[in-house]
Design a protein around this motif. Structure first.
Motif, mmCIF file in Angstrom:
data_model
loop_
_atom_site.group_PDB
_atom_site.id
_atom_site.type_symbol
_atom_site.label_atom_id
_atom_site.label_comp_id
_atom_site.label_asym_id
_atom_site.label_seq_id
_atom_site.Cartn_x
_atom_site.Cartn_y
_atom_site.Cartn_z
ATOM 1 N N ASP A 39 0.782 -1.170 -0.093
ATOM 2 C CA ASP A 39 -0.228 -0.307 -0.802
ATOM 3 C C ASP A 39 0.594 1.498 -0.206
ATOM 4 O O ASP A 39 1.734 1.489 0.847
ATOM 5 N N GLY A 58 -3.503 3.253 -2.574
ATOM 6 C CA GLY A 58 -3.702 2.230 -2.479
ATOM 7 C C GLY A 58 -2.690 0.965 -3.297
ATOM 8 O O GLY A 58 -1.420 1.391 -3.090
ATOM 9 N N CYS A 60 0.202 0.476 -5.262
ATOM 10 C CA CYS A 60 0.459 1.314 -6.673
ATOM 11 C C CYS A 60 1.647 1.249 -7.074
ATOM 12 O O CYS A 60 2.301 1.373 -6.204
ATOM 13 N N CYS A 73 -2.326 1.576 -10.319
ATOM 14 C CA CYS A 73 -3.075 1.086 -9.099
ATOM 15 C C CYS A 73 -3.985 -0.371 -9.302
ATOM 16 O O CYS A 73 -4.762 -0.129 -9.995
ATOM 17 N N ARG A 74 -3.659 -1.412 -8.713
ATOM 18 C CA ARG A 74 -4.869 -2.494 -8.444
ATOM 19 C C ARG A 74 -6.492 -2.273 -7.533
ATOM 20 O O ARG A 74 -6.168 -1.507 -6.433
ATOM 21 N N VAL A 75 -7.148 -2.148 -8.116
ATOM 22 C CA VAL A 75 -8.234 -1.835 -7.636
ATOM 23 C C VAL A 75 -9.310 -2.682 -6.856
ATOM 24 O O VAL A 75 -10.466 -3.015 -6.442
ATOM 25 N N GLY A 76 -8.860 -3.827 -7.507
ATOM 26 C CA GLY A 76 -9.571 -5.130 -7.476
ATOM 27 C C GLY A 76 -9.178 -6.918 -7.616
ATOM 28 O O GLY A 76 -8.275 -6.057 -8.099
ATOM 29 N N ASP A 79 -9.154 -5.763 -11.591
ATOM 30 C CA ASP A 79 -9.434 -4.934 -12.816
ATOM 31 C C ASP A 79 -8.311 -3.459 -11.464
ATOM 32 O O ASP A 79 -7.423 -3.406 -10.632
ATOM 33 N N TYR A 80 -8.412 -2.926 -12.576
ATOM 34 C CA TYR A 80 -6.801 -2.083 -12.950
ATOM 35 C C TYR A 80 -6.771 -0.767 -13.454
ATOM 36 O O TYR A 80 -7.982 -0.195 -14.659
ATOM 37 N N ARG A 81 -6.771 0.805 -12.874
ATOM 38 C CA ARG A 81 -6.323 2.019 -13.259
ATOM 39 C C ARG A 81 -5.116 2.287 -13.665
ATOM 40 O O ARG A 81 -3.646 2.443 -12.461
#
Length: 139
Positions: A39, A58, A60, A73-76, A79-81
């Motif tokens: 994190d 997050g 990242c 960033c991994r958000v799920g 799921d990545y952004r």
């Protein structure tokens, strides 16, 4: 070819054996961060106004390019952004690790992902065009 991986591993161990504990820990934390295991908080700061412009928190990975920072960033689970942020002489950033890294200073970390060797392929076009092209090759 079957000896290539063991030879490469031995060579890497030989080259990296001169590293001190801090270098090994730093490399291992960076590797863990790039694998979305750490994190982080990334803060963008305007040096002229003294204002914080943006904060990203997050799991990242950071890649510092010339005049641009790329933050993925991994958000799920899958799921990545990805964020692109411009840097200038008055805009800078700092990143802090929010939790301790569970790394080993006695072993270098190597990540092997077979999926990157055999990637997914995306096909764009019609099935007819594909069949037409293959029949020309076979003739």
């Amino acid at each position: 070819m079957r000896y290539a991986i063991p030879i490469a591993a031995l060579l890497a161990a030989f080259v990296l054996s001169g590293c001190d504990d801090a270098q090994v820990a730093s490399r291992n934390i960076s590797k863990a961060s790039d694998n979305f295991e750490v994190d982080r908080r990334i803060v963008f700061y305007n040096g002229i106004t003294g204002d914080y412009m943006l904060t990203i928190e997050g799991r990242c990975s950071i890649e510092d390019q010339v005049n641009q920072l790329e933050v993925t960033c991994r958000v799920g689970q899958r799921d990545y952004r990805k964020h692109f942020l411009g840097l200038s002489d008055n805009v800078t950033y700092f990143a802090e690790q929010l939790s301790p890294g569970d790394v080993n200073v006695y072993h270098h970390r190597i990540t092997f992902k077979p999926q990157t060797i055999l990637p997914d392929f995306d096909f764009r076009g019609s099935g007819e065009a594909l069949l037409d092209n293959t029949s020309e090759v076979m003739d």
